[in-house]
Design a protein around this motif. Structure first.
Motif, PDB file in Angstrom:
ATOM      1  N   HIS A  53       3.496  18.540 -14.225  1.00 54.19           N
ATOM      2  CA  HIS A  53       2.741  17.411 -13.372  1.00 54.19           C
ATOM      3  C   HIS A  53       4.021  17.222 -12.447  1.00 54.19           C
ATOM      4  O   HIS A  53       4.977  16.842 -12.840  1.00 54.19           O
ATOM      5  CB  HIS A  53       2.146  16.312 -13.943  1.00 54.19           C
ATOM      6  CG  HIS A  53       0.883  16.625 -14.686  1.00 54.19           C
ATOM      7  ND1 HIS A  53      -0.217  16.402 -14.343  1.00 54.19           N
ATOM      8  CD2 HIS A  53       0.652  17.217 -15.920  1.00 54.19           C
ATOM      9  CE1 HIS A  53      -1.279  16.415 -15.292  1.00 54.19           C
ATOM     10  NE2 HIS A  53      -0.518  17.080 -15.973  1.00 54.19           N
ATOM     11  N   GLN A  54       3.645  17.089 -10.822  1.00 51.15           N
ATOM     12  CA  GLN A  54       4.745  16.825 -10.246  1.00 51.15           C
ATOM     13  C   GLN A  54       4.087  15.449  -9.322  1.00 51.15           C
ATOM     14  O   GLN A  54       3.033  15.549  -8.745  1.00 51.15           O
ATOM     15  CB  GLN A  54       5.002  17.833  -8.902  1.00 51.15           C
ATOM     16  CG  GLN A  54       6.041  18.888  -9.794  1.00 51.15           C
ATOM     17  CD  GLN A  54       6.447  20.055  -8.980  1.00 51.15           C
ATOM     18  OE1 GLN A  54       5.812  20.072  -7.799  1.00 51.15           O
ATOM     19  NE2 GLN A  54       7.737  20.583  -9.063  1.00 51.15           N
ATOM     20  N   HIS A  55       5.063  14.603  -9.097  1.00 49.28           N
ATOM     21  CA  HIS A  55       4.620  13.423  -8.235  1.00 49.28           C
ATOM     22  C   HIS A  55       5.776  13.352  -7.120  1.00 49.28           C
ATOM     23  O   HIS A  55       6.814  13.187  -7.263  1.00 49.28           O
ATOM     24  CB  HIS A  55       4.722  12.223  -9.122  1.00 49.28           C
ATOM     25  CG  HIS A  55       4.185  10.918  -8.165  1.00 49.28           C
ATOM     26  ND1 HIS A  55       2.731  10.643  -7.800  1.00 49.28           N
ATOM     27  CD2 HIS A  55       4.887  10.055  -7.560  1.00 49.28           C
ATOM     28  CE1 HIS A  55       2.748   9.402  -7.445  1.00 49.28           C
ATOM     29  NE2 HIS A  55       3.625   9.208  -7.064  1.00 49.28           N
ATOM     30  N   LYS A  56       5.391  13.233  -5.795  1.00 50.88           N
ATOM     31  CA  LYS A  56       6.354  13.255  -4.779  1.00 50.88           C
ATOM     32  C   LYS A  56       6.187  11.927  -4.042  1.00 50.88           C
ATOM     33  O   LYS A  56       4.899  11.251  -3.943  1.00 50.88           O
ATOM     34  CB  LYS A  56       5.721  14.218  -3.539  1.00 50.88           C
ATOM     35  CG  LYS A  56       6.749  14.149  -2.328  1.00 50.88           C
ATOM     36  CD  LYS A  56       6.344  15.045  -1.308  1.00 50.88           C
ATOM     37  CE  LYS A  56       7.281  15.255  -0.239  1.00 50.88           C
ATOM     38  NZ  LYS A  56       6.820  16.295   0.980  1.00 50.88           N
ATOM     39  N   LEU A  57       7.419  11.199  -4.056  1.00 55.95           N
ATOM     40  CA  LEU A  57       7.207   9.841  -3.489  1.00 55.95           C
ATOM     41  C   LEU A  57       8.072   9.672  -2.217  1.00 55.95           C
ATOM     42  O   LEU A  57       9.547  10.133  -2.314  1.00 55.95           O
ATOM     43  CB  LEU A  57       7.847   8.895  -4.611  1.00 55.95           C
ATOM     44  CG  LEU A  57       8.176   7.407  -4.065  1.00 55.95           C
ATOM     45  CD1 LEU A  57       6.982   6.799  -3.569  1.00 55.95           C
ATOM     46  CD2 LEU A  57       8.935   6.509  -5.186  1.00 55.95           C
ATOM     47  N   ASP A  58       7.553   9.639  -1.142  1.00 56.33           N
ATOM     48  CA  ASP A  58       8.131   9.498   0.034  1.00 56.33           C
ATOM     49  C   ASP A  58       8.289   8.110   0.672  1.00 56.33           C
ATOM     50  O   ASP A  58       7.134   7.349   0.755  1.00 56.33           O
ATOM     51  CB  ASP A  58       7.369  10.463   1.238  1.00 56.33           C
ATOM     52  CG  ASP A  58       7.843  10.357   2.578  1.00 56.33           C
ATOM     53  OD1 ASP A  58       9.271  10.068   2.609  1.00 56.33           O
ATOM     54  OD2 ASP A  58       7.298  10.491   3.485  1.00 56.33           O
ATOM     55  N   LEU A  59       9.304   7.602   0.433  1.00 60.17           N
ATOM     56  CA  LEU A  59       9.555   5.986   1.091  1.00 60.17           C
ATOM     57  C   LEU A  59      10.129   5.797   2.449  1.00 60.17           C
ATOM     58  O   LEU A  59      11.211   6.247   2.405  1.00 60.17           O
ATOM     59  CB  LEU A  59      10.350   5.264  -0.154  1.00 60.17           C
ATOM     60  CG  LEU A  59      10.582   3.826   0.137  1.00 60.17           C
ATOM     61  CD1 LEU A  59       9.382   3.078  -0.470  1.00 60.17           C
ATOM     62  CD2 LEU A  59      11.494   3.468  -1.079  1.00 60.17           C
ATOM     63  N   MET A  60       9.335   5.095   3.294  1.00 62.77           N
ATOM     64  CA  MET A  60       9.967   4.885   4.478  1.00 62.77           C
ATOM     65  C   MET A  60      10.520   3.511   4.329  1.00 62.77           C
ATOM     66  O   MET A  60       9.830   2.531   4.089  1.00 62.77           O
ATOM     67  CB  MET A  60       8.784   4.884   5.661  1.00 62.77           C
ATOM     68  CG  MET A  60       9.144   4.581   6.852  1.00 62.77           C
ATOM     69  SD  MET A  60       8.050   4.909   7.976  1.00 62.77           S
ATOM     70  CE  MET A  60       7.082   3.866   7.880  1.00 62.77           C
ATOM     71  N   VAL A  61      11.665   3.306   4.618  1.00 61.39           N
ATOM     72  CA  VAL A  61      12.415   1.978   4.719  1.00 61.39           C
ATOM     73  C   VAL A  61      12.724   1.715   6.120  1.00 61.39           C
ATOM     74  O   VAL A  61      13.177   2.380   6.914  1.00 61.39           O
ATOM     75  CB  VAL A  61      13.732   1.952   3.862  1.00 61.39           C
ATOM     76  CG1 VAL A  61      14.463   0.633   3.717  1.00 61.39           C
ATOM     77  CG2 VAL A  61      13.442   2.903   2.536  1.00 61.39           C
ATOM     78  N   GLU A  62      12.210   0.524   6.545  1.00 63.12           N
ATOM     79  CA  GLU A  62      12.483  -0.054   7.959  1.00 63.12           C
ATOM     80  C   GLU A  62      12.991  -1.284   7.819  1.00 63.12           C
ATOM     81  O   GLU A  62      12.728  -2.451   6.954  1.00 63.12           O
ATOM     82  CB  GLU A  62      11.271  -0.184   8.518  1.00 63.12           C
ATOM     83  CG  GLU A  62      10.494   1.101   8.928  1.00 63.12           C
ATOM     84  CD  GLU A  62       9.313   1.196   9.736  1.00 63.12           C
ATOM     85  OE1 GLU A  62       8.768   1.981  10.331  1.00 63.12           O
ATOM     86  OE2 GLU A  62       8.718  -0.086   9.740  1.00 63.12           O
ATOM     87  N   LEU A  63      14.148  -1.551   8.649  1.00 67.77           N
ATOM     88  CA  LEU A  63      14.582  -2.955   8.936  1.00 67.77           C
ATOM     89  C   LEU A  63      14.059  -3.543  10.273  1.00 67.77           C
ATOM     90  O   LEU A  63      14.408  -2.918  11.120  1.00 67.77           O
ATOM     91  CB  LEU A  63      16.188  -2.976   9.026  1.00 67.77           C
ATOM     92  CG  LEU A  63      16.843  -3.202   7.598  1.00 67.77           C
ATOM     93  CD1 LEU A  63      18.579  -3.088   7.795  1.00 67.77           C
ATOM     94  CD2 LEU A  63      16.678  -4.640   7.157  1.00 67.77           C
ATOM     95  N   THR A  64      13.237  -4.716  10.112  1.00 71.81           N
ATOM     96  CA  THR A  64      12.518  -5.104  11.363  1.00 71.81           C
ATOM     97  C   THR A  64      12.825  -6.541  11.462  1.00 71.81           C
ATOM     98  O   THR A  64      13.129  -7.341  10.653  1.00 71.81           O
ATOM     99  CB  THR A  64      11.040  -4.789  11.148  1.00 71.81           C
ATOM    100  OG1 THR A  64      10.655  -5.721  10.276  1.00 71.81           O
ATOM    101  CG2 THR A  64      10.844  -3.287  10.619  1.00 71.81           C
ATOM    102  N   GLN A  65      12.378  -6.798  12.741  1.00 71.09           N
ATOM    103  CA  GLN A  65      12.208  -8.380  13.131  1.00 71.09           C
ATOM    104  C   GLN A  65      11.318  -9.035  12.040  1.00 71.09           C
ATOM    105  O   GLN A  65      10.409  -8.264  11.694  1.00 71.09           O
ATOM    106  CB  GLN A  65      11.899  -8.576  14.425  1.00 71.09           C
ATOM    107  CG  GLN A  65      12.982  -8.224  15.491  1.00 71.09           C
ATOM    108  CD  GLN A  65      12.422  -8.623  16.925  1.00 71.09           C
ATOM    109  OE1 GLN A  65      11.410  -7.949  17.394  1.00 71.09           O
ATOM    110  NE2 GLN A  65      13.128  -9.424  17.548  1.00 71.09           N
TER     111      GLN A  65
END
Length: 309
Positions: free
Chosen positions: A245-257
């Motif tokens: 089994h494969q699990h792909k985790l794509d994490l978008m990280v944002e520094l915002t106001q």
């Protein structure tokens, strides 16, 4: 019986003396000169022995640097971006492997241990360290800028300034200290400490990422005056083959106001793929890999290659 006893002792002592004499003198008597540093390392291979010798050289240069995890640059010329990446990998000094010479080598056939005597020119080492300091010397804390800019600068350059101080201490040990730059680096770090005391960055994430939130919180300011949000937005994909089994985790990280219009100051996508015998095991493996990435200074995984928006 007493005679046999003494014969055994004498033979054992004689055997030990022969074994000790098999090791060359330079393993025990390597010394520095006015022109170069010398160290002896040992290991199961010549490369490991050389690495240990380099670690010993680093320990000689500055006791404030750990000799256990040595970062070695494989390239002769190190660019600014590569320098900053190296600075957060470990708390040790990075020495260009091409600048270290192997002057002696010996393999103990009985034990399989390889001994290496490594040397590096003090003048060459000083020049290398000064080159390492070049990109850091341009860093100046934006004291007159808004709070957001101060926090962004502190997050991005805190590790670089700390690494610069370690390099400066190494130069001092070689008799080539730069007092002006040392004071500047100390002032920068003092300003960063004040940022940590006054401002805060709040991590915004759903409950499935709480283990990641805890890791990030250890490396960002947490004072009550929140000036930035660090938002974690995950995307999950799972697939299954015959026995894997494969699990792909794509994490978008944002520094915002932290308020409208929620301007994004930094953004990065971090992707890992976990494997396992079940979907849950693959998911856990992906989370473990993500934790390993985020369990380094934020400069490494957000400011090294993240985009400014």
């Amino acid at each position: 019986m007493p005679i046999r006893y003494w014969v055994v002792i004498i033979m054992a002592t004689f055997s030990f003396s022969i074994t000790a004499q098999e090791l060359p003198d330079w393993i025990f008597k390597s010394e520095n000169t006015s022109e170069q540093l010398t160290a002896v390392g040992s290991g199961p291979s010549s490369s490991e022995a050389k690495r240990a010798a380099i670690a010993e050289i680093i320990a000689q240069v500055s006791q404030s640097m750990s000799a256990e995890n040595v970062s070695i640059l494989e390239k002769t010329q190190a660019g600014t971006s590569q320098y900053f990446k190296q600075s957060v990998v470990s708390n040790t000094l990075s020495i260009d492997v091409n600048k270290v010479n192997v002057s002696e080598q010996f393999v103990d056939k009985k034990s399989g241990v390889t001994y290496v005597q490594a040397t590096i020119s003090k003048r060459q080492l000083i020049r290398f360290l000064e080159d390492e300091l070049t990109p850091i010397a341009t860093l100046s804390f934006p004291a007159q800028s808004p709070a957001v800019d101060k926090v962004l600068w502190a997050l991005k350059y805190r590790e670089a300034n700390a690494y610069g101080l370690r390099i400066e201490r190494a130069l001092a040990g070689l008799g080539a200290t730069n007092g002006t730059l040392k004071n500047k680096l100390r002032e920068n770090l003092s300003a960063v400490a004040k940022v940590w005391q006054r401002y805060g960055v709040r991590v915004i994430a759903d409950s499935s990422l709480q283990s990641l939130v805890g890791i990030i919180n250890q490396q960002i300011p947490s004072a009550t005056e929140t000036v930035l949000w660090l938002q974690l937005k995950p995307a999950h994909r799972t697939r299954q083959s015959e026995n894997n089994h494969q699990h792909k985790l794509d994490l978008m990280v944002e520094l915002t106001q932290p308020h409208s219009p929620f301007r994004v100051f930094r953004q990065e996508h971090i992707t890992v793929v976990g494997n396992g015998t079940s979907t849950q095991q693959a998911r856990n493996h992906a989370l473990e890999q993500m934790r390993a990435i985020l369990d380094t200074p934020i400069q490494n995984w957000l400011f090294e290659k993240g985009s400014e928006l």
